[in-house]
Every structure is written in structure tokens, then in C-alpha cells.
Write an enzyme that holds these catalytic residues in place. Structure first.
Site, short mmCIF file in Angstrom:
data_model
loop_
_atom_site.label_atom_id
_atom_site.label_comp_id
_atom_site.label_asym_id
_atom_site.label_seq_id
_atom_site.Cartn_x
_atom_site.Cartn_y
_atom_site.Cartn_z
N ASP A 13 0.80 -1.22 0.00
CA ASP A 13 0.00 0.00 0.00
C ASP A 13 0.83 1.27 0.00
O ASP A 13 0.32 2.35 -0.29
CB ASP A 13 -0.85 0.04 1.28
C1 GLC Z 1 -2.02 3.09 4.94
C2 GLC Z 1 -1.01 3.21 6.05
C3 GLC Z 1 0.04 2.16 5.89
C4 GLC Z 1 -0.63 0.83 5.94
C5 GLC Z 1 -1.65 0.77 4.86
C6 GLC Z 1 -2.38 -0.50 4.98
O1 GLC Z 1 -1.41 3.33 3.75
O2 GLC Z 1 -0.45 4.47 6.06
O3 GLC Z 1 0.99 2.27 6.88
O4 GLC Z 1 0.28 -0.22 5.79
O5 GLC Z 1 -2.57 1.82 4.93
O6 GLC Z 1 -3.43 -0.60 4.08
C1 GLC Z 2 -1.66 -3.93 5.43
C2 GLC Z 2 -2.88 -3.89 4.57
C3 GLC Z 2 -2.70 -4.72 3.35
C4 GLC Z 2 -1.44 -4.35 2.65
C5 GLC Z 2 -0.25 -4.39 3.59
C6 GLC Z 2 1.03 -3.94 2.95
O1 GLC Z 2 -1.51 -5.22 5.93
O2 GLC Z 2 -4.01 -4.33 5.28
O3 GLC Z 2 -3.80 -4.57 2.49
O4 GLC Z 2 -1.28 -5.25 1.61
O5 GLC Z 2 -0.52 -3.59 4.71
O6 GLC Z 2 1.05 -2.56 2.69
#
Ligand code: GLC
Ligand code: GLC
Length: 825
Positions: A497
Site C-alpha cells: 500500500d
Molecule cells: C495506509 C497506512 C500504511 C498501511 C496501509 C495499509 O497506507 O499508512 O501504513 O500499511 O494503509 O493498508
Molecule cells: C496492510 C494492509 C494490506 C497491505 C499491507 C502492505 O496489511 O491491510 O492490504 O497489503 O498492509 O502494505
């Protein structure tokens, strides 16, 4: 075993032996619709289905002190000249206890506190299929003297919509209402207008008093550790009007030496069928029809009812876990596999990433990619629930193939604020669906009608959309949405993400993911290419099984094309590149000065079948070992970013070694474990597994800090001064994927279309292991022998004593137990 507690593997508990754990250690109550978060000092809150829209009790996150608020029992011991007030869970008063134990069990938390010869046990659980949390309380006098005690219960009610409850004080301070009937306290805020539900907090014993106003019970300037009523000694009978309604009962208990007494408190979410109201009376001043609540309290006031409910919970979990039990030479792997990993998979299935001590329950709801992955670790336990979930998730996909990134569990509607355009989301649906097919053999799910979120299902002109249409749409979408190198476009982000190649954000008041416009963007993801290859392999196997060879060939053509693109465009020399940014420059390449090598593309390229014939798969994994692996897990990328890279987004916003910026993101470690299993390297796979296994962290628990019984999402990486410290335990894709690693990758018990395929990849030093696996109605009892000390390779399979043809165990026509002996070599 550590200073804070130990596993009881036979009792399936972790027993915490001191309350001041390095951080609050959490457990979940509830398995169906009613859920509670419960810490080892009885902190936490409850909700029904949706932690945002149906919050039942309150909790203040990130409070000082940490973890204040929960299911408190105050014990007031009036036996001596100076009354002593204490809590069996130590908090909030923190009177030093003579003994303390917190039994973290499957769906229950059982706290025992002993002070001056008085033992109070508070066992909290939600009986299967019910919307009621039960606290079974036992008060015993172990001393030689008669004892005179008063018990005060305490919960603080939430006004259901958690965000409004916490923020819209100009409204919420005026709306609170309760109705008290004997030992039943009803929280009925907003019932008069639009709600048809209320909360019951009742006691099965007669009570000596009650309070429902927080101000009366706690005070205005007091904290919960010095709450007025238990220290003053008597309830005030307060009836909340506005402000902050709470529930508290006072129960006087006199005990002779050796005597004990049992009672229960019930906290229930009650949907009251019509009529909502009865004629107001002195007993029911607001005229709320509380008959459904009364029935619940009456039920639990029957002798034996509380014990029966607890037995039903134990039986429930025994039945769920009996689908997979094993015995390996490694105690950590065995206990995680048999108990805790499966238990955590239930939590992630139910809650996705919504409510934990790190997720406040008002944020993300269910994640499209998250919930699809969670099914991989859950489907063997309750396939029917997985089936429904797959259809619910698919219904949040749009007709062009894009998906709502998140949806609210109560409404099942996509979250429009976040929208879609994370170009990995749709592919995970292929993985969850094919996992369900291989587990159950139930191909009917594919023809289940399942509309797209932007198509009205009632429109007769539109042909019925089935789940299979969603899978086809997903594959086609990735094939169509490609960039200049022929690789899949990334959109706002892929699984990572925080790799935001289209955002270019210089504005702190915006989201990294949503800042950039993905329309017309050309940034590409190698990880999505690998995931696509894997999803295509799953589609090919599915179509072969269905006898649809034309479709299998069509999928194979897409696969071949993508594989060629990946191998020609994304091999960096010693590993696979991670992505190409909006400028077309590589990310995760030796040409970069920071972030030269990433973990995700190595895992997914190999799992997608890249590099298997040209040596690159092994080379890529060797590079992971060389640059990324540590004793605490494999870091996400190296070198960690030391400055903000506008073209890469949020990943470069974190301090080096933390989260996506070179932290150990346990979830993606599992893909490397599986990649090693694919190459037959069980020693490496298992060594890496142990490096993120919480049970194996007990010797360093003061560094690790989180629960030793569930996986954490991240562990700080080697670039961080707090290397080895875990964060964000419980709700992580690590749970599902590590269960796949242990059960399918290492022990090699793989559900497949034709039966259960046996293909272990273990450490060479293991001489044998056993698995009992329930599969499509039959039970397979499998013993695997490893006389030659190999990692993989099945030499012989005996089914009920007779040599079998191949290593896929067919499913008997009539359910029965099948004895299987496997010899590796
Ligand atoms: C947002 C948060 C990030 C997290 C992500 C998960 O981007 O800032 O830290 O890992 O969401 O979906
Ligand atoms: C968090 C989110 C997931 C994402 C991961 C890496 O676990 O829930 O959707 O893939 O962060 O950013």
C-alpha cells in the site's frame, strides 16, 4: 516460557502470570456476530458485526495509561478495619495481587486474582451463535476467616456509531438513556427514534445497588483507578440522563471460610422485535419493551446454564480445530499449527483489519485483498462461511474489473471514500475462490449469481453475472491494464500500500494512496505480474478440472505472454525488479541508490513459475538471503530509504527499518517460505518461518513485546534502533499465509481438485511427522517417515496398507477414516 507466562498446549491456553506485560496482550471473544476485544487486564470493548457502526461499549485508544477501560470488576473487601479495593485483573486500581493468572483461551479469557485469601475468577466468553458476552464470576474464600465483600461491575456504553460517539459531543452528551429493571440495566440511547436494538447489562444474582451514570460511579475529576463508588462502598442508584451512561451492579457477598459463590454478568446486544414499546410503568419508565433482554437474563440465571454455554464454546473450537491437527518435531510449529495459527485465522476472517489494539475499528472495515487472503487460512475450518464471504467480496467488484478497496461489514457496501484502482485487488479473488474449490469440490459456487457493484441486479435486460464472470473479468482486467514494458499497471498501489508510484504528494493533508491520479498513468508492478501468473495457473488448473480445455488454453496463452514479459523486462541480473515508476525508471534495481532489492517481486515471480527453468528463481532467493534475511525475519527492501522520494510515495516516509521501509513485514515473508518449498528447500523455509514465529520469540520477549501466541504484522528491521520489536499483532495476512506455509508448504498436505495431495518440504533433520486432516467429509490420518533425511520427494504412499498410485489421496465415496503412510526419499 518467559517471565510473563507459558503455553499450556494440552489445555490450548497461554497462561499469563503477571499483569504488567510489555504491552497489553489481547484476546478476542466471539466467533459469529458479537465480538469483544479483551486484554490480559480485562481491558477492551465489544461490538456487533461492525466495530464502527455497532460499537456496544467504549474504549479510548492510545490512552494514558494504556489500556484503560473494559470489563471491570471492583472487589471491595470490608473484612478488615480498612476496606481494600482491588481488581482480579489488577487494573484499573492496580492494588498488588498475591496471585494473578490470565488464561488466554480459544474464545475466552479467564482472569484469576487472589488478594488476602480471597480468590475472584472472571471468565469472559461469547457462547457460539449468541449475541451475548458472559462473565462467569466465582468468588472464593480461601482464608480461615469469614469475609465480607462487595463486588461492583463496570462497563461504559458506546452510542453504537463509534466515530460519532467519540467526536460529536455536542449531540452525544445529550442523548444517553437507560432503563433499569431489577438487576437488568438497559442502555436504550436512540431506541426511541430509529434503532430497534438496545444493550442489556444484567446480573444473574439479586443486586444490592446499581449505577448508570459515569459521573456518579467514577466521578468527573477521578480516573477509573479511583472510581468513587467502590471506594465509597455503596452504589448510588444513579439513572443516566445524557452525558455518559455506564452499567454497574453492586453485589454484597459474605463468605464463610472455604466457601465460594458463583454468579454471572451478561452483556447482550438485543434486537427487540415489535412491539418496540409497552405502556410505561414504574418498572419500565421509558416503556422500552425489554422482553427479549429479560429472556436472556432468565436463560443465564438457570442453574448450569453458564457452564453449559462454556462447554458449547469448548466443543465448538474442538470441532473447528479437528479439521487439521498435526505433530512435528518442533514444538513451536506444532502449537501454532494446531491451535494458535488457526485461531488467529478465525479472527482475521471475522474482523479483517478492523478492530485490534492497533486498528481502532472506525477505519478500514473489510479489505478486498485482505479478506480474500484471509480465506486461504480459514476455508478448511468452515467452508460454508468462506463461500458466503467470497460472494460478498465479489459483489464489491465493478463491471470493468476494478474493486472497491474496502467495504463495511454491516452494509456490505463498498467504501466510496477510498474507492478502487489498487490494481492487485481483483486477482486475490481468484486465489480465494480456487482455494474454496479445492477444499470442497463444490463447483456450484462458480455459477452462483453475483452482480457487479455498479450493475443493478434487478435489471432484467442485464444477463445474470456469476462468480466465474468475476474471475474472468479479473484476469482480463490485468491483461488489459498494462504499461510500456507490458507489465501490469500498479494504480494507487499493489499489495504494498505504501509504494505509491503515481502520487507525488507534497501536501501533508492528503492520503498518499489517493493523492495521485491513476488515469493515464504508466507505472507498472512486477509483483502484480507474478501474482497474475499464479492466479492464471490457478485458473488453468480449475478449467482442466472442469473439462473446459479451450478455456484452459486461453488462460495458458495469457500466462505465457506475461511470463515472457516478466522474464525479458524485469530481471535485474541478480533478482527481479520490483516496479517501474511513472517515468519508466526501475524500482528495486541495482541502479537505484536506495531500495535496490525488494522482497515481494522475488516471492511472487517464483510462485508464479518464473525463473524455474533458467536458474533465476534460485538466484533471486539467494539474493534475498544475502541482502534481506535477518534472525528476526526478512526485511522488505534494502537499503532502506533515508529520504523522501516523491516518485515512490509513502514507503519513503517511514523511518528506516520500520513497516514497509525495510521493516520485517511478516506477511510477505511467507511468500519466500513458499517459494523455498517450491524449490524443495525445507531447511531454509523452516528456518525463515521460525524467525517470525511468535512462540519462538519468548526468550527475547522484552525486545519483541507482543503476544507470543499470534503473529504480528511487522517486526522492526535491521536499520531500526529497535530491531526485533513487533507491532500490529493479530489482524494481519500473516496468519492465513503462515498457515498455508506450515500446512501446505512444509507439511505438504495440499487440498487439490482430485483429492488431498501429499508433497512435504521439511527440514532434513525431521525424521517423521503426523497430520490428521478432515477433507470433504473423510478424515485422513497421515504419517510421514523420512528415513533418508531428505527435505522433499515422496518415495512411497500406502493407503490403508496398500501401495497407492501417485501421491494424491482420492476422497472415499462414503466418509471414513483413511490411514496413510508416506515415505520420503
Ligand atoms: C495506509 C497506512 C500504511 C498501511 C496501509 C495499509 O497506507 O499508512 O501504513 O500499511 O494503509 O493498508
Ligand atoms: C496492510 C494492509 C494490506 C497491505 C499491507 C502492505 O496489511 O491491510 O492490504 O497489503 O498492509 O502494505
Amino acid at each position: 516460557m518467559s517471565a510473563y507466562g507459558h503455553f499450556d498446549d494440552v489445555g490450548r491456553e497461554f497462561v499469563i502470570t503477571r499483569p504488567d506485560t510489555p504491552l497489553p496482550w489481547l484476546n478476542y471473544l466471539g466467533q459469529d456476530d458479537f465480538f469483544g476485544l479483551c486484554t490480559n487486564t480485562a481491558g477492551g470493548y465489544t461490538f456487533w458485526r461492525d466495530a464502527k457502526l455497532r460499537r456496544i461499549t467504549r474504549y479510548r485508544y492510545n490512552n494514558v495509561p494504556m489500556d484503560a477501560g473494559g470489563r471491570y470488576l471492583y472487589v471491595r473487601d470490608e473484612s478488615g478495619s480498612d476496606p481494600v479495593v482491588w481488581n482480579p485483573g489488577w487494573k484499573p486500581v492496580k492494588t498488588p495481587l498475591d496471585e494473578y493468572r490470565c488464561h488466554v483461551g480459544l474464545g475466552y479469557t479467564d482472569i484469576v486474582g487472589v488478594k488476602d485469601g480471597v480468590e475472584v475468577r472472571q471468565r469472559m466468553f461469547v457462547p457460539p451463535g449468541e449475541d451475548t458476552e458472559v462473565w462467569h464470576v466465582t468468588v472464593g474464600n480461601r482464608s480461615q476467616d469469614a469475609r465480607s465483600l462487595r463486588l461492583f461491575s463496570f462497563v461504559e456504553f458506546a452510542f453504537y456509531e463509534a466515530q460519532n460517539d467519540a467526536t460529536n459531543l455536542q449531540r452525544t452528551m445529550s442523548i444517553g438513556e437507560v432503563q433499569v429493571e431489577g438487576s437488568a440495566i438497559y442502555h436504550v440511547t436512540e431506541y426511541r427514534e430509529r434503532r430497534d436494538h438496545y444493550t442489556l447489562f444484567g446480573c444473574t444474582s439479586d443486586v444490592d445497588g446499581f449505577d448508570t451514570s459515569r459521573e456518579a460511579f467514577v466521578g468527573v475529576h477521578e480516573g477509573m483507578h479511583e472510581a468513587r463508588v467502590p471506594f465509597a462502598g455503596r452504589a448510588t442508584g444513579s439513572v443516566a440522563r445524557g452525558w455518559n451512561p455506564v452499567g454497574s451492579h453492586e453485589v454484597a457477598i459474605d463468605l464463610a471460610p472455604g466457601e465460594s459463590r458463583e454468579l454471572a454478568f451478561v452483556l447482550a446486544y438485543v434486537q427487540q422485535p415489535e412491539p418496540k414499546f409497552v405502556e410505561p410503568s414504574a418498572a419500565r419508565p421509558l416503556g422500552v419493551n425489554t422482553s427479549a433482554g429479560e429472556a436472556i437474563l432468565a436463560q443465564y440465571s438457570q442453574p448450569g446454564a453458564v457452564d453449559d454455554a462454556f462447554t458449547r464454546l469448548r466443543d465448538y473450537w474442538d470441532a473447528r480445530l479437528s479439521a487439521f491437527q498435526g505433530r512435528t518435531p518442533d514444538e513451536h510449529a506444532t502449537r501454532m499449527l494446531n491451535t494458535w495459527n488457526q485461531y488467529q485465522c478465525m479472527a482475521t476472517f471475522n474482523l479483517s483489519r478492523s478492530a485490534s489494539l492497533f486498528e481502532t475499528g472506525i477505519g478500514r472495515g473489510m479489505g478486498f485483498r485482505d479478506s480474500n487472503q484471509d480465506i486461504l487460512g480459514f476455508v478448511h475450518m468452515i467452508p460454508e462461511r468462506a463461500r458466503q464471504r467470497i460472494l460478498d467480496i465479489a459483489a464489491t467488484q465493478l463491471s470493468d474489473g476494478a474493486c472497491f478497496h474496502q467495504y463495511q461489514p454491516l452494509t456490505k457496501k463498498g467504501n466510496a471514500d477510498v474507492g478502487g484502482d489498487f490494481y492487485d485487488d481483483h486477482l486475490w479473488l481468484v486465489l480465494s475462490t480456487t482455494a474454496y474449490l479445492k477444499e470442497t469440490g463444490d463447483a456450484s459456487i462458480l455459477s452462483e449469481p453475483c452482480s457487479f457493484a455498479d450493475v443493478a441486479p434487478t435489471d432484467a435486460a442485464v444477463p445474470t453475472v456469476t462468480l466465474l464472470d468475476h474471475l474472468e473479468t479479473s484476469i482480463a482486467y490485468t491483461l488489459a491494464k498494462r504499461g510500456p514494458h507490458g507489465l501490469p499497471l500498479i494504480g494507487h498501489a499493489d499489495w504494498n500500500d505504501c509504494l505509491n508510484l503515481n502520487c507525488f504528494s507534497t501536501e501533508p493533508n492528503e492520503s498518499f494512496q489517493l493523492a495521485g491520479d491513476v488515469e493515464g498513468s504508466t507505472a507498472e508492478s512486477v509483483m502484480i505480474a507474478g501474482l497474475f501468473l499464479h492466479a492464471s495457473q490457478e485458473m488453468i488448473a480449475m478449467y482442466h478440472h472442469l473439462g473446459r480445455e479451450d478455456d484452459a488454453r486461453r488462460m495458458q496463452a495469457g500466462y505465457d505472454e506475461m511470463l515472457a514479459v516478466l522474464e525479458t523486462q524485469a530481471w535485474d541480473g541478480e533478482w527481479y525488479t520490483r516496479a517501474f515508476d511513472a517515468d519508466g525508471s526501475p524500482v528495486g534495481s541495482h541502479v537505484n541508490d536506495e531500495g535496490k532489492i525488494y522482497i515481494e517481486s522475488q516471492g511472487w515471480a517464483v510462485l508464479g513459475g518464473a525463473g524455474l527453468t533458467n536458474g533465476r528463481a534460485r538466484r533471486a532467493l539467494d539474493s534475498v538471503a544475502e541482502h534481506l534475511a535477518t534472525e528476526n525475519g526478512i526485511v522488505l527492501q534494502q537499503p532502506a530509504y533515508t529520504r523522501y522520494h516523491l516518485e515512490l510515495g509513502e514507503i519513503t516516509s517511514y523511518p528506516p527499518g520500520v513497516k514497509e521501509n525495510g521493516g520485517i513485514f511478516c506477511h510477505n515473508n511467507s511468500w519466500i517460505h513458499l517459494a523455498h518449498c517450491l524449490l524443495g528447500d525445507g531447511d531454509r523455509a523452516f528456518e525463515y518461518y521460525l524467525s517470525v514465529c511468535p512462540s519462538a520469540k519468548q526468550a527475547q520477549i522484552d525486545t519483541y513485546r507482543l503476544e507470543p501466541y499470534v503473529y504480528a504484522q511487522t517486526i522492526d528491521g535491521k536499520d531500526s534502533p529497535t530491531f526485533g520489536q513487533a507491532k500490529n499483532s493479530w489482524l494481519t495476512g500473516t496468519a492465513a499465509w503462515t498457515f498455508v506455509v506450515l500446512s501446505q508448504g512444509i507439511l505438504g498436505v495440499k487440498p487439490d481438485y482430485a483429492g488431498l495431495r501429499i508433497d512435504p518440504c521439511i527440514p532434513a533433520g525431521w525424521d517423521s511427522f503426523e497430520v490428521t486432516r478432515r477433507f470433504r467429509g473423510s478424515t485422513f490420518h497421515i504419517t510421514v517417515h523420512n528415513p533418508d533425511g531428505v527435505c522433499s520427494g515422496v518415495r512411497q504412499v500406502l493407503v490403508d496398507g496398500a501401495p497407492a498410485d501417485g501421491s494424491t489421496l482420492p476422497v472415499p465415496d462414503e466418509p471414513r477414516t483413511v490411514e496413510v503412510q508416506v515415505t520420503l526419499g
